[in-house]
Design a protein around this motif. Sequence first.
Motif, PDB file in Angstrom:
ATOM      1  N   ALA A  75      38.987  36.300  35.188  1.00  0.00           N
ATOM      2  CA  ALA A  75      39.577  35.972  36.484  1.00  0.00           C
ATOM      3  C   ALA A  75      40.514  37.065  36.949  1.00  0.00           C
ATOM      4  CB  ALA A  75      40.330  34.647  36.387  1.00  0.00           C
ATOM      5  N   GLU A  76      41.200  37.737  35.997  1.00  0.00           N
ATOM      6  CA  GLU A  76      42.149  38.782  36.390  1.00  0.00           C
ATOM      7  C   GLU A  76      41.448  39.912  37.122  1.00  0.00           C
ATOM      8  OE1 GLU A  76      41.951  37.565  33.349  1.00  0.00           O
ATOM      9  OE2 GLU A  76      43.849  36.577  32.935  1.00  0.00           O
ATOM     10  N   ASN A 104      43.412  30.362  37.023  1.00  0.00           N
ATOM     11  CA  ASN A 104      42.502  31.357  36.447  1.00  0.00           C
ATOM     12  C   ASN A 104      41.448  30.693  35.580  1.00  0.00           C
ATOM     13  OD1 ASN A 104      43.713  33.499  37.673  1.00  0.00           O
ATOM     14  ND2 ASN A 104      44.795  34.239  35.862  1.00  0.00           N
TER      15      ASN A 104
END
Lengths: 314, 516
Positions: free
Chosen positions: B275-276, B473
């Motif tokens: 997700a980052e 996330n």
Amino acid sequence: MTEFATRAPRVVAAAEGRRRRNGGPRGGVILAFVAPFLLPFLLFYVVPVAYAVWQSFLVVRRSSGQYGVPYTTFGGFEQYVQVMQNTEFWASIGRVALFGIVQVPVMLFIALAMALLLDTPLLKIKSFFRITAFMPYAVPGVIAAIMWSFLYSPQFSPIVDALQAIGLQPDFLGPAGVLWSTANISTWLWTGYNMLILFSALQAIPQEIYEAAKLDGASNWVIAWQIKVPMITPSIVLTTVFSIIGTLQLYAEPAVLRQISSNISSTFTPNMVAYAVASGNNYQQAAAISVVIAVITFVLSFAFMRLTSRKAGL
Amino acid sequence: MAGGGAAQAPTRGPEAFLHPIRKYDLLIQPDAGNPPCGRVLSIPQKASPPDVFPSKSTASHRSKAIRKENMSNRSSRIRLAGVAIAAAISVAALAGCSSPATSSGSASASCEPSKGKVTLQYWNTVPGMDQVVAVWNKKHPDVQVQIKNISNDQYGTLGNALKAGKAPELAQVGYDELPDLRTQDAFVDASACKAAVAAKSKFVPWTWSQTSFGGTGVFAYPQDTGPMALYVRTDLFAKYGVQIPKTWDEYAAAAQKLHAADPNLSITYFDPNNAEWFNGLLWQNSADMYSYSGGKWHVTVDNDKGKQVADYWQKLIDEKLVRTDLASGSTPANAAFEQNQLATYIGAAWGYSGFRDNNPDLAGKWSIVQMPTWGSDPASGDWGGSSVAFMKGNKHLYESVEFNTWLNTDPDALALENKLGGLYPAALAGSKLPALSQGVPYYNNEKIFDVFAESSKNIDTSFTWGPTQKTVNLALQDAMAKATAGSGTLSDALTAAQAAALKSMKDLDISAVAGN
């Protein structure tokens, strides 16, 4: 025989009465012997469980402001309502239930077959087979999962290469297959352990029964399935209960496989749901999830034991 | 069971499981007419499982006296158990409840030099940081810093320490986790220290905006950043006659050409469990997800610009132009690069050492250029990067500010952090470091850090992270994984993340609404 029955309890009662009058083991001595167990048990088992149960009745509130300062306050069953409404959680329960319905009987059947085989005079190198069957249990769950992750990986696995050579396209880490790949790891890890329990139970069967059976003309097959297996039913019940409990607490293997397969979500098993919620800093809700998991485990184990004891004609 | 109570023995313990056979289970009767050698008439089909949970039926076969004694034993045991549980719960209850705080924990604390020797705790995850700290410790005998590596479950460790009131003075916190920790009341405002306020001018503006929460205080110092760029396999592009793309449209076209030329070659991989990285792409398109006004958070995770990015990648996935079976930084991913199966990598500044260390055979084949853009204006995003935060309960603010300033702006410290930990400094002085001004041999002696410096200039300063970023996330990753497995789209994943954001904020009593 009935005479014996009514006499025995009376004898026992009399004996106990005599012991009392002589001032038998004092409470202090009992406590001294039990304390080394009781103290850590209370500290590391009872208190944390009680703490988790207490936390599950709290909710997080916040003082005003963009971020505010969080504090906890009594919230009644609010967290439990959240757990009941958590579709991901119930999906994970369904997933491990499906996992358990398939994996537990398969594993115990293999363990039983191996135990029966070990118990026959046919096998020459008994201790070797016993040790090799038990060795997977000595491998920590995480290491086993890492090892199997290489065996499942399309790039590195010799198994995948071999299957592709004969035209198959195995997808061990795909959405449909990943649950059964995890089941395979669990089976590999625990069959030896369960086999050992069943084998020990088989060892306890007195030899006279086999002699009597042989006199009756029973073949080895009949002895195995109609004498040995019924005699070790309590052990089979025990291993099944342990397996049910273990299945509901499945965590290590899916968590490791998650590193290489995107088909394992962060809410794959109930324990993973609790962990994900805790990592989001909602410890109170994670506590409620844990309590619900424990209750479900208890209900299932208890129901299973009741079911089997009733079937056994008690 | 035949024989009724005769075959019932007193309740058994666990050893019953290993010795299930009792003499009375077998019905051996002497045969009337034959010699008395006992003949097994019947064996119970299943041995009865021992009574782990003794039922009342066993008691009915005993005399009243025994039953009474058992009852009193059981009731006293029950009483004892009840007392123990009640004690446990009361102990736990005292520990469990906390009262509303009377003052905000992030209030500005005083900044006086401490008397005597000071020891600071610094928890971080960067390799080699202990050597950097050793340099400080040698020069400052009165302010000693003890370092602890928390790479294993960084935020779990910090969260637990905060709850226990044993947080360190300084800790490494990623930019995207700053608001999340702030909602746990994790920081102390160092604005009372003049040096802390003055430090603003020493850092790249968007990083200071993140650590000061939009200029509302000094809660952390930026340490390093991850400005994104495009790593390109120039040899593969040259081999198939494809131009290095400058816009996302050109990137998609290049993906088509490369895959058509070599079916084993994909332009890159899409890791749904990162997700980052995806947030960095959203950042590039200024797909702002959070803002605060009118006493409420406004959550727009599923905004149109985010969906534009999601739809773009969904198209590439649907046309099978990107791999979806590789995880960032994993061994299979490294192997795929090695085997010429991937032509580009969308990565951050700290990623340059990955190829250098894992794929030495590919030396000289890589080039680093600006990321493809959506329009004609240059824009970039950030992936990763951390700050060093002043944690709640810090009683040595003056010394902490001193150390933090040295750690993140001193050229010698920055050079060491870059060399040992691969950090790309957030400090303005960092871009002037000798190591960052030279060409890197692995990359054809190109001055790759100039590219990252340029990229850093084009990072949107108004991008804000959410107060429950970790949960969002995770939800985004789970949904993106479903999309790559074929059920749902990446756009749906943003919708799911939006729902998760709103729910998690509600659960933690953070007032939030959807939409601007």
